[in-house]
Design a protein around this motif. Sequence first.
Motif, PDB file in Angstrom:
ATOM      1  N   VAL A  26       0.859  -1.181   0.000  1.00  0.00           N
ATOM      2  CA  VAL A  26       0.000   0.000   0.000  1.00  0.00           C
ATOM      3  C   VAL A  26       0.897   1.233   0.000  1.00  0.00           C
ATOM      4  CG1 VAL A  26      -1.933   1.170   1.108  1.00  0.00           C
ATOM      5  CG2 VAL A  26      -1.711  -1.319   1.290  1.00  0.00           C
ATOM      6  N   ASP A  27       1.268   1.658  -1.193  1.00  0.00           N
ATOM      7  CA  ASP A  27       2.129   2.830  -1.348  1.00  0.00           C
ATOM      8  C   ASP A  27       1.487   3.794  -2.331  1.00  0.00           C
ATOM      9  OD1 ASP A  27       2.484   1.644  -3.822  1.00  0.00           O
ATOM     10  OD2 ASP A  27       4.588   1.109  -3.496  1.00  0.00           O
ATOM     11  N   GLN A  28       2.271   4.707  -2.904  1.00  0.00           N
ATOM     12  CA  GLN A  28       1.723   5.724  -3.791  1.00  0.00           C
ATOM     13  C   GLN A  28       1.129   5.135  -5.075  1.00  0.00           C
ATOM     14  OE1 GLN A  28       4.871   5.281  -3.038  1.00  0.00           O
ATOM     15  NE2 GLN A  28       6.217   5.522  -4.816  1.00  0.00           N
ATOM     16  N   PHE A  73      -3.462   8.392   0.279  1.00  0.00           N
ATOM     17  CA  PHE A  73      -4.548   7.940   1.152  1.00  0.00           C
ATOM     18  C   PHE A  73      -5.453   9.118   1.508  1.00  0.00           C
ATOM     19  CE2 PHE A  73      -5.934   7.595   5.631  1.00  0.00           C
ATOM     20  CZ  PHE A  73      -6.676   6.431   5.602  1.00  0.00           C
ATOM     21  N   GLY A 106       2.600   7.105   0.166  1.00  0.00           N
ATOM     22  CA  GLY A 106       1.300   6.478   0.110  1.00  0.00           C
ATOM     23  C   GLY A 106       0.286   7.173   1.005  1.00  0.00           C
ATOM     24  N   THR A 107       0.751   7.702   2.137  1.00  0.00           N
ATOM     25  CA  THR A 107      -0.140   8.400   3.049  1.00  0.00           C
ATOM     26  C   THR A 107      -0.743   9.632   2.385  1.00  0.00           C
ATOM     27  OG1 THR A 107       1.071   7.608   4.991  1.00  0.00           O
ATOM     28  CG2 THR A 107      -0.274   9.593   5.278  1.00  0.00           C
ATOM     29  N   TYR A 166      -0.776   2.374  -5.112  1.00  0.00           N
ATOM     30  CA  TYR A 166      -1.963   1.584  -4.795  1.00  0.00           C
ATOM     31  C   TYR A 166      -3.225   2.332  -5.221  1.00  0.00           C
ATOM     32  CZ  TYR A 166      -5.228  -1.327  -2.229  1.00  0.00           C
ATOM     33  OH  TYR A 166      -6.266  -2.163  -1.900  1.00  0.00           O
ATOM     34  N   ALA A 224      -1.999   3.645   4.356  1.00  0.00           N
ATOM     35  CA  ALA A 224      -0.749   3.490   3.614  1.00  0.00           C
ATOM     36  C   ALA A 224       0.398   3.064   4.517  1.00  0.00           C
ATOM     37  CB  ALA A 224      -0.398   4.785   2.903  1.00  0.00           C
TER      38      ALA A 224
END
Length: 270
Positions: free
Chosen positions: A38-40, A153, A149-150, A42, A144
């Motif tokens: 779950v990163d950028q 998110f 990723g955050t 995703y 994330a």
Amino acid sequence: MQEHIVKEGTYVPPTDCVWPQKPDEPFLRPKHLRDVVVDQNYPFIDKSLKYFLWRNFVYACIWTLVFFLQHVRYGIKFEGLQNLRKNKALFKNGAVTVCNHVYRWDYLAVVQAVRKRLWFPARAENLMGKDADLIRAVGGIPVAQNFSGTKKFYKAFDALHERKKWLHVFPESCRWTWYQPIRPFKRGAFEFARRYDIPVIPMAIRYREAGAVRRFFGVKHPLVTLCVGEPILPDQTLSAKQDAARMLKEAHKQIVELAGIVQNQWPAQI
């Protein structure tokens, strides 16, 4: 921790479970069946036709079958639904529902109460188990695993808010099945409410003892009552941090009372 005291008549399910020491430590962990990063990259909001069809099929099953099974299996009842009806105007731009996390279908109970498709932050590890496709279908967006990723998110939730979608958060962060005390809350739900200037709707799952007929058929778990509290509005005169803390404490207090608790074992936040 202080002594846990409930109101007279409040049912506390018997249990021999040994609970984790930390209130946000998962009691159940999904069997690891797949790897998910779950990163950028995703797809936090999946725009594919396959997902669209799958999500609509799953929600059709929820409306037509799962709500009925909630009554059959858990004897679900609702209290406080008037708090949704009388405050309807407050929810024109969306809302954040929060609830204690205590059984497998509790999210679906919240959906049944509000009669809306919700979106919610999900633990990334839950997408590595057998329920991954269902979690995504009902609105789960994994938290994330890195900084880039955050950012994606939060952009996903920004996009949902622009569409005035409702959000749901379990502020206890993980499920402890049939646990009675209300555990400490994380700030995330209340930061969402402040970020989007939308109300928080506190809800509590309270238990009832299964009757003789259900016990005859081997039902060992308690029955469920979902109680809806009064919405909590953001206060833009406070700083974002102060306001999130205020809403967290008020939501925790309401949920403790709705759950039939006089003195809760845990504080609102650790």
